[in-house]
Design an enzyme around this catalytic site. Structure first.
Site, mmCIF file in Angstrom:
data_model
loop_
_atom_site.group_PDB
_atom_site.id
_atom_site.type_symbol
_atom_site.label_atom_id
_atom_site.label_comp_id
_atom_site.label_asym_id
_atom_site.label_seq_id
_atom_site.Cartn_x
_atom_site.Cartn_y
_atom_site.Cartn_z
ATOM 1 C CD GLU A 54 50.566 -36.209 21.076
ATOM 2 O OE1 GLU A 54 49.577 -35.630 20.632
ATOM 3 O OE2 GLU A 54 51.351 -35.691 21.900
ATOM 4 C CD GLU A 65 57.825 -30.349 25.039
ATOM 5 O OE1 GLU A 65 56.824 -30.371 25.770
ATOM 6 O OE2 GLU A 65 57.785 -30.585 23.828
#
Lengths: 283, 404
Positions: A54, A65
């Site tokens: 990824e 995040e």
């Protein structure tokens, strides 16, 4: 399935399943801490044991995040990373590796700014296999998901602890490649997932789909990867790898001699973890 | 009369869009919560008891209706159109923000939520949220950019007095956008018990619609009050836009009255040439942030700018999606006002009318100062005086060289 069918992602998960182990899915932020180092890390991942990669597309406002990946995004952007450079990294990687799947992960706005059609065309040509776009739920499938599928790129959906059985079919409807189960309610790299509850959730999702299910958010160590990988088809490790990058940098956030090896050592360790996941069951 | 077939007031559509703007661009973890919120809001709207409780609080807690005040001296001095102020700065907590907070806290209660989070820029929404949380006995966490914590110290202290926990956000430039990111991160982590009380008419559907509905009390009252005072509707409405909640609240009930012109005033900061401003509509382009598609200040690569304004309440690189739509269809004209123009207007109103405005409506006032002299004396302007300036006296004092 004949060998010519399916995508690189399908083939890789099938190959890992044949080996009787989960796939190791590794996340790095493109351009962290700088383009050249990040490209060197990217190219080193398959040999270190990563099965699927990824590649995070940095964004100024990464809402899902935790601090680790937020800071990685900031380092990458400060070093001049752009979407064009991220795609250039994939192109460069593909010169030597035509088998390891690459999934771009991030947020919609940098893609929208690039232009959806141009992005899908350029991503496909560069050798991108899949997309994970955090802020595109199934309700917005017309935006990018459907066009991506038409362009031959897998659109990998996140399923979460809040995705109940009623909603799961909608989440899975246009998903391909694999399903990414978010093991906690929260942001990346913070809480530690409860392996028992994750196993239940994976079983539940598998009741709705034949696609492989990978589990991420909060998996930090080889031991955790091993535990989660007992019934998941893939284990995603992100923040721990990004932390290894950060820990190797000098005081001005510049790469050092140990930056690439810090990542490869951790990934090798995680790769041993996923290979041990079902060793008892296999015996 | 039944609803006009081509009304401008029927948005958003079922999927939360105003034209191409709006939508629900959120992480999957939040999606079920947003759908639950939408259903809860629809149910509340259909419940007369909910409306009655909100109206009771508006009347006896906030002090509504706020007066529509004829600014006689300012009108004389500018020598043109008659100027009225919708005085939402007289509300309890000092701004229009309380209108929305009361509506949402009643909804949070109905939904059984036990913890409230909010983002704030200038601190007006934070104070209003902390206030309603005190009133209803719910714990409150307010995310506020570290830069704003510094320049809005009085509001930080007020929130703490009211029992809220104020968390300074150091990510990015430490302003409103960063506070909103952090509030979203909190929400995605605490999905079971937490209600996210968004302060402006932006974010994922249904927030833009819901916040607009709660703020539309401003425009509804204005219609009645101006009919009483002048026997007709105004010629122009003027309001400041950051996220745009006070402006949409004033504008929305007038959208289908084509003779009423509307001006939304963006923060022009130090000028639109560089990136030291917050004029999303005049200098930005459509993008996706914080759950909706709208005009955003961004670079060529889709990275969001921080923006700059003398006013912390306008310091946001986006704008509510309904404004983006109203801009594109040409119903509302959006203009920038620079920091120094707002500062001049701030001082003028203080001296001419004895009202210290917040720096946000001072931007709207600067536009009124430009418009009024060019209009005939029988024309009418209504400006939303959406906040009082007590919180800004330190900022203004610093710029004017007073040591407070």
């Amino acid at each position: 399935m004949s060998p010519t069918d399916g995508t690189r992602i399908d083939h890789r998960f099938a190959a890992c399943a044949k080996e009787g182990r989960p796939a190791l899915v590794t996340f790095i932020t493109a351009g962290d801490p700088d383009f050249d180092t990040s490209l060197a890390i990217l190219k080193s991942l398959p040999d270190a044991g990563a099965d699927v990669i990824e590649l995070g597309m940095p964004f100024s406002d990464p809402m899902a995040e935790g601090p680790t990946i937020q800071l990685a995004s900031q380092r990458a952007l400060a070093a001049g990373q752009t979407m064009k450079k991220t795609l250039a990294m994939v192109r460069s990687f593909r010169e030597n590796d035509v088998e390891t799947p690459i999934v771009l992960m991030g947020y919609y706005n940098p893609i929208y700014a690039y232009g959806n059609d141009a992005f899908l065309k350029d991503a496909r040509e560069a050798g991108v296999d899949g997309l994970i776009i955090v802020d595109l739920p199934p309700e917005e499938d017309e935006e990018l998901c459907i066009p991506a599928i038409k362009a031959g790129i897998n659109f990998i959906r996140l399923a979460t602890p809040t995705t109940d059985d009623h909603r799961l079919p909608a989440v899975l409807a246009n998903t391909s490649g694999f399903v990414y189960y978010v093991s906690i309610t929260g942001i990346t790299g913070t809480a530690t997932p409860d392996a028992h509850r994750v196993a239940e959730a994976v079983t539940r999702i598998k009741g709705h789909t034949k696609l492989p299910v990978a589990v991420g958010f909060g998996v930090k160590s080889a031991a955790q990867a091993s535990e989660i990988g007992r019934n998941a088809d893939g284990v995603v490790v992100g923040s721990a790898i990004v932390n290894a990058v950060r820990a190797s940098l000098d005081a001005e956030n510049r790469a050092t001699e140990t930056t690439v090896s810090a990542v490869t050592q951790l990934v090798a360790d995680l790769a041993r973890g996923v290979r041990a996941a079902r060793s008892q069951a296999a015996e | 009369m039944s609803q006009k077939p081509n009304t401008l007031r029927s948005g958003p559509d079922d999927t939360g869009h105003f034209g191409i703007f709006g939508g629900r661009f959120v992480a999957e973890t939040l999606m079920p919560l947003i759908l639950e919120l939408e259903a809860a809001y629809e149910a509340a709207k259909a419940d007369p008891a909910y409306a009655a409780e909100l109206e009771n609080l508006n009347t006896y807690y906030t002090g509504r209706p706020s007066p529509l005040y004829f600014a006689e001296r300012l009108t004389e001095q500018l020598g043109g159109a008659k100027i009225y102020f919708k005085r939402d700065e007289l509300n309890h907590t000092g701004s229009h923000k309380i209108n929305n907070c009361l509506g949402q806290i009643l909804l949070a209660k109905r939904m059984g939520k036990t913890r409230i989070i909010a983002e704030t820029g200038a601190g007006q929404h934070g104070v209003a949220t902390a206030t309603v949380c005190a009133r209803f006995g719910l714990p409150c966490v307010v995310y506020m950019g570290a830069t704003d914590v510094e320049r809005q110290a009085p509001n930080v202290f007020r929130m703490k007095l009211l029992g809220a926990e104020v968390i300074p956000v150091t990510a990015g430039a430490g302003t409103l956008k960063d506070a909103m990111n952090e509030a979203l991160r909190d929400w995605v982590t605490n999905v079971d018990d937490t209600y996210y009380l968004i302060g402006t008419a932006a974010g994922p559907h249904p927030y833009p619609e819901m916040v607009r509905d709660f703020q539309s009390v401003i425009g509804r009252e204005t219609r009645e009050q101006i009919m009483e005072a002048e026997g007709r509707l105004p010629d122009a409405l003027v309001a400041a836009v950051g996220g745009g909640s006070n402006a949409i609240g004033l504008f929305h009930p007038f959208l289908d009255d084509p003779d009423v012109q509307m001006w939304g005033v963006e923060a022009g900061g130090l000028g639109l040439e560089g990136d030291e401003h917050c004029a999303s509509l005049n200098a930005g382009r459509p993008g996706v942030l914080h759950g909706n598609r709208t005009y955003l200040l961004q670079d060529d690569d889709g990275q969001i700018y921080e923006g700059h304004s003398i006013s912390a309440g306008l310091d946001y690189p986006g704008i509510g999606p309904e404004h983006s739509w109203l801009n594109d269809i040409g119903r509302v004209t959006y203009v920038p006002i620079m920091d120094n123009e707002a500062l001049d207007a701030f001082q003028m109103l203080t001296r001419v009318e004895g009202i210290i405005p917040a720096l946000e409506p001072a931007h709207a006032l600067a536009q009124v100062i430009k418009l009024a002299p060019k209009m005939d004396k029988d024309k009418i302007i209504v400006m939303n005086l959406c906040g009082r300036g007590d919180k800004d006296v330190f900022t203004v004092g610093k710029i004017l060289g007073y040591d407070i």
